[in-house]
Enzyme design. Structure first.
Site, short mmCIF file in Angstrom:
data_model
loop_
_atom_site.label_atom_id
_atom_site.label_comp_id
_atom_site.label_asym_id
_atom_site.label_seq_id
_atom_site.Cartn_x
_atom_site.Cartn_y
_atom_site.Cartn_z
N ALA A 56 0.86 -1.17 0.00
CA ALA A 56 0.00 0.00 0.00
C ALA A 56 0.89 1.22 0.00
CB ALA A 56 -0.91 0.00 1.22
N LYS A 57 0.35 2.25 -0.60
CA LYS A 57 1.15 3.47 -0.75
C LYS A 57 1.60 3.99 0.62
CE LYS A 57 -1.00 6.97 -1.88
NZ LYS A 57 -1.71 8.15 -2.25
N ARG A 58 0.67 3.91 1.58
CA ARG A 58 1.01 4.49 2.89
C ARG A 58 2.12 3.71 3.59
NH1 ARG A 58 -4.10 2.84 3.23
NH2 ARG A 58 -4.54 0.93 4.36
#
Ligand code: GLU
Length: 286
Positions: A257-259
């Site tokens: 995930a990007k985060r």
């Protein structure tokens, strides 16, 4: 048999990473192997999170990878009137109601009801709504609407299920029929306060109007399929088959995930990786 139509439907809320490449490739491969069509759709209805530069980057990154799509890109924000028309059909059947609650009010209501929090948090959209605004008197509801209070539109789940002639299920490739239980999600939001239509409504509508026959997407969206099958039934839309793929995970076993710092495809490209290498990293190999 109708030829296979698949799609990749990202939301332009960030740059694509390896998990997206994996998902896009799943749909692309299914269509190409079947001699069918692969469509690209931008689900850009969240005004707070979607940005035009991310939309532009999606088409550029997919082209670079060689995952070509057929026909024009469908951009959801250009089709608001169609979503409104679908909401009108449900409203005319008495299956929608305005909900004025804030997240904080819903959380307070759930806490005050004495229900265990883990039971209250079963839905793909967070806690199951306790139905507060469904119970508003017609006068009170009309007064709040007339005062211009911001509101979402929720599906009256019990009313919707009461009209079904048979239990719902969906066809999962390699598994067969899977029983649906949309009731567990309660009165889901079909039009948000800040966006005139929700993910559930638009994704189901678009899969229908675009003639998608096989929905390929991550396992994280499998639960939402119960709601999508209900909407297809209520609105008379055709039923596609589904192929939910496992999520690509990092070396630590966590989903990308990007985060969590998953590298963007364009960063890998800038670091000198070839499209073939990036596809291999994305598990797109057979
Ligand atoms: N737009 C959704 C997302 O970015 C995916 C929709 C779908 O594949 O059903 O997560």
């Amino acid at each position: 048999m109708a030829s296979t139509v698949t799609r990749f439907a990202p939301s332009p809320t960030g740059f694509l990473h390896l998990g997206h490449a994996h998902s896009a490739w799943q749909g692309w491969r299914a269509a190409r192997q079947a001699g069918g069509r692969f469509l690209l759709r931008l689900e850009d209805l969240d005004p707070g999170r979607c940005r035009p530069e991310y939309a532009a980057a999606i088409t550029e990154d997919l082209r670079w990878l060689g995952l070509d799509w057929d026909g024009p890109v469908r951009v959801q924000s250009e089709h608001m009137a169609e979503y409104r028309a679908a909401l009108d059909v449900l409203a005319a059947r008495g299956l929608l109601y305005p909900c004025f609650c804030t997240r904080a009010e819903i959380a307070r209501e759930i806490a005050g009801s004495g229900r265990a929090p883990h039971l209250a948090a079963a839905g793909p959209d967070g806690p199951v709504y306790p139905g507060t605004c469904r119970r508003l008197s017609p006068d009170r509801r009309a007064a709040r609407l007339a005062a211009g209070e911001p509101h979402a539109l929720r599906l009256d789940m019990a009313g919707a299920l009461a009209g079904l002639s048979a239990p719902l299920s969906f066809e999962e490739l390699g598994e067969g029929r899977v029983r649906c239980d949309p009731a567990r999600f309660g009165d889901v939001v079909l039009a948000r306060k800040d966006a005139p239509a929700s993910y559930h409504l638009c994704v189901t509508h678009d899969d229908a109007v675009q003639g998608v026959t096989l929905v390929t997407r991550g396992e994280d969206l499998r639960a939402a399929t119960d709601i999508h099958r209900l909407l297809q039934d209520l609105l008379g839309w055709p039923e596609p088959a589904y192929a939910h793929h496992p999520l690509l995970r990092g070396a630590d076993g966590r989903r990308l995930a990007k985060r969590d710092g998953a590298p963007a495809l364009r960063d890998l490209r800038a670091a000198g990786r070839s499209p073939g290498e990036v596809l291999a990293l994305a598990g797109a190999t057979s």
